[in-house]
Design an enzyme around this catalytic site. Structure first.
Site, PDB file in Angstrom:
ATOM      1  N   GLU A  49      -3.078  -2.199   0.710  1.00 23.40           N
ATOM      2  CA  GLU A  49      -3.560  -2.011   2.089  1.00 23.40           C
ATOM      3  C   GLU A  49      -4.437  -3.186   2.493  1.00 23.40           C
ATOM      4  OE1 GLU A  49      -5.581   1.725   2.740  1.00 23.40           O
ATOM      5  OE2 GLU A  49      -5.771   1.328   4.890  1.00 23.40           O
ATOM      6  N   ASN A  94      -4.989   3.973   6.229  1.00 20.00           N
ATOM      7  CA  ASN A  94      -5.634   4.091   7.540  1.00 20.00           C
ATOM      8  C   ASN A  94      -5.422   2.833   8.372  1.00 20.00           C
ATOM      9  OD1 ASN A  94      -6.579   6.559   6.662  1.00 20.00           O
ATOM     10  ND2 ASN A  94      -8.587   5.783   6.064  1.00 20.00           N
ATOM     11  N   ASN A 194       0.609   7.392   8.737  1.00 18.22           N
ATOM     12  CA  ASN A 194      -0.280   7.720   7.609  1.00 18.22           C
ATOM     13  C   ASN A 194      -1.315   8.766   8.011  1.00 18.22           C
ATOM     14  OD1 ASN A 194      -1.647   6.963   4.940  1.00 18.22           O
ATOM     15  ND2 ASN A 194      -3.317   6.672   6.406  1.00 18.22           N
ATOM     16  N   GLU A 195      -1.416   9.831   7.239  1.00 15.55           N
ATOM     17  CA  GLU A 195      -2.495  10.829   7.364  1.00 15.55           C
ATOM     18  C   GLU A 195      -2.806  11.181   8.823  1.00 15.55           C
ATOM     19  OE1 GLU A 195      -5.885   9.623   4.984  1.00 15.55           O
ATOM     20  OE2 GLU A 195      -4.748   9.879   3.129  1.00 15.55           O
ATOM     21  N   TYR A 267      -6.907  12.484  -3.937  1.00 15.96           N
ATOM     22  CA  TYR A 267      -7.906  11.728  -4.692  1.00 15.96           C
ATOM     23  C   TYR A 267      -8.816  12.726  -5.389  1.00 15.96           C
ATOM     24  CZ  TYR A 267      -6.382   7.716  -1.955  1.00 15.96           C
ATOM     25  OH  TYR A 267      -5.636   6.719  -1.395  1.00 15.96           O
ATOM     26  N   GLU A 315      -0.091   8.464  -2.077  1.00 12.07           N
ATOM     27  CA  GLU A 315      -1.437   7.983  -2.414  1.00 12.07           C
ATOM     28  C   GLU A 315      -2.011   8.948  -3.436  1.00 12.07           C
ATOM     29  OE1 GLU A 315      -4.297   6.970   0.639  1.00 12.07           O
ATOM     30  OE2 GLU A 315      -2.693   6.315   1.987  1.00 12.07           O
ATOM     31  N   GLN A 368      -4.903   1.942  -5.309  1.00 14.73           N
ATOM     32  CA  GLN A 368      -4.052   0.895  -4.795  1.00 14.73           C
ATOM     33  C   GLN A 368      -3.840  -0.122  -5.915  1.00 14.73           C
ATOM     34  OE1 GLN A 368      -5.368  -0.592  -0.940  1.00 14.73           O
ATOM     35  NE2 GLN A 368      -5.797   1.468  -0.192  1.00 14.73           N
TER      36      GLN A 368
END
Ligand code: AHR
Length: 521
Positions: A49, A94, A194-195, A267, A315, A368
């Site tokens: 990212e 993000n 994304n999200e 996470y 992720e 990442q």
């Protein structure tokens, strides 16, 4: 007092482990006919990212003596190859929800510098679509591009596919040619944002609005290239007031005839400094996978020829120290987690969960690749490998193996009041038919107990020479740094098993991760 108690516990553990050496306390029963699904190579994906030093100062550093003529850090490329990365997701995260891909093409000196409102930094745009896709080609990894479903438009997404994949002479394909690339890149995997369910996301939407956007984007992108595969933005908001199941149910219902995957993000962190509780988060992973697999089934139920849909766990990682109130829009966000030994064990836990449901988890991307919550950590002079690097590289060798549904019994514990008990041994098993070998992946998440385990192969003789890959380190909090990254590393050995009736006993040491390679005859 403390010392006496400690000695008593150690003695107890020793007695138990010796006793177990004779009479195993745990069992792993394997039947090669109980197939779950192929471990897809994309389970060993990664993610880069535009955030902190992941791209700039990580994979890309123009002018560095460590970089090649394209600005790619050669040492990072080497470490990435050895990590066994199969697939690379880009440009966020993000960041993707505020990114205009058109800023990142053409002569580098003419590209605009833009503020990134996801993380509060400035982006020079010197690394863009062509640089990313050339990087993937150089590494031999599959590219995965996530479109901007936040502030972006359907048409921008469509034009992005045209720039990258169109073979005929069109405006955007010709721009690509002008920028030095004649042949289409042929990018097959595209994320539809994304999200988007998260209130923190730029251009956050409710499920209905997101579904409308994603349906139109899918239509427009597939008009350019009908062969692409699409990933819907599943829920990543597990906050107390968020209904993550409702989001997934609604978008699966709405997008089921267009998407190939639904994404999940997780996470974890050892915030309470409780080792066994930390490594019990497989309960959450298993539950999330189970629930989403059920929602996929529900969305497909009653459909004639339903489109196959899989989970892209795009992720996942340990992330809690380099995180806090300064996380968003401070201009100094870097997410530079320094990983320790217990985090390395958590890698095994994640992979075990994915492998146990290899029928539905067909993609997973560690978040990442470098510097930002990453196994590779650089400075201007070089890099070091974090302890989490090693299990990732080793599990990657099981790509294309067949995941097996093993029966596992082991002593249990209750990780927290109100939670279900779970076994100390967290296990997954795969079968490599070409090598005719079983890979038995065992995390012993007991902080105190070595666990003697009987391993049985239901049908077929096994060879006595068993390959053992293991990570085991006394200090759970030990870390690596520059010039000192050879401490928390795996050991390889051969164990001569006393084979009886297609089985043998092996003792998994406390707080360790082991992969046994058992050859069948
Ligand atoms: O990987 C760091 C961030 O975590 C990503 O940008 C976002 O998708 C997630 O919240």
């Amino acid at each position: 007092m403390f010392r006496a108690r400690h000695l008593a516990l150690t003695a107890l553990a020793l007695t138990l482990s010796l006793a177990h050496a004779q009479s195993p306390q745990a069992r792993i029963k394997i039947d090669t006919d109980r197939k779950v699904g192929e471990v897809h190579p994309n389970m060993f994906g990664n993610f880069a990212e535009h955030l902190g030093r992941c791209i700039y100062g990580g994979i890309y550093e123009e002018g560095s003596p460590l970089s090649d003529a394209s600005g790619f850090r050669k040492d990072v490329m080497e470490a990435t190859k050895n990590l066994g990365v199969s697939l690379l997701r880009w440009p966020g995260g993000n960041f993707a929800s505020g990114y205009n891909w058109k800023d990142g093409i053409g002569p580098k000196d003419q590209r605009p510098v833009r503020p990134d409102h996801a993380w509060g930094d400035l982006d020079s745009n010197r690394f863009g679509t062509d640089e990313f896709l050339q990087y993937c080609e150089r590494l031999g990894v599959t590219p995965y591009i996530c479109i901007n479903a936040g502030y972006g438009t359907v048409n921008e997404a469509r034009e992005w596919v045209e720039y990258v994949n169109e073979a005929r002479s069109t405006y955007w394909a010709d721009q690509r040619r002008k920028n030095g690339r004649d042949k289409p890149y042929g990018v097959k995997i595209w994320g539809l944002g994304n999200e988007i369910d998260g209130p923190w996301q730029l251009g956050h939407k409710n499920a209905e609005d997101y579904s409308k956007f994603a349906l139109e984007a899918a239509k427009a992108m597939r008009r350019v290239d009908s062969s692409i595969q699409l990933i819907a933005s599943g829920s990543s908001n597990f906050g107390p007031n968020a209904d993550w199941i409702a989001w997934n149910r609604e978008i699966l219902q709405n997008l089921r005839s267009e998407i190939d995957y639904i994404s999940l993000h997780t996470y974890i962190g050892n915030r309470e400094n409780n080792f066994e509780r930390f490594l019990a988060t497989s309960q959450d992973l298993d539950e999330r996978i189970e629930v989403v697999a059920g929602l996929i089934q529900a969305a497909q139920s009653g459909q004639r020829n339903p489109r196959p849909i899989y989970i892209a766990y795009d992720e996942w990682n340990v992330w809690y120290r380099a995180r806090g109130n300064t996380e968003f829009a401070t201009g100094s966000t870097r997410l530079e987690e320094i990983y320790n030994y217990e985090d390395a064990l958590a890698m095994g836990m994640f992979f075990n969960s994915f492998i146990r449901r290899a029928d539905v988890v067909k993609m997973a991307n560690l978040a990442q690749l470098v510097n930002v919550i990453a196994p590779i950590f650089t400075n201007k002079q070089g890099l070091f490998l974090q302890p989490i690097y090693f299990p990732i590289a080793e599990y990657g060798k099981q790509r294309n193996n067949m995941s097996l549904n093993a029966l596992v019994t082991s002593p249990t514990y209750t990780p927290a009041p109100g939670r279900k008990p779970l076994g100390y041994l967290d296990v997954s098993v795969t079968h490599n038919t070409k090598e005719n070998a079983l890979y038995v992946n065992v995390l012993n998440r007991s902080e105190k107990l070595d666990i003697a385990t009987r391993l049985d192969n239901v049908e077929g003789a096994i060879q006595s020479a068993v390959g053992v890959w293991t990570m085991n380190y006394d200090d759970l909090k030990a870390t690596h740094t520059f010039g000192a990254d050879k401490k928390i590393v795996p050991a390889n050995s051969t164990y001569t098993a006393k084979v009886e009736k297609n089985g043998f006993t092996y003792t998994f040491p406390k707080h360790s991760l082991t992969i046994l390679k058992v050859k069948l005859q």
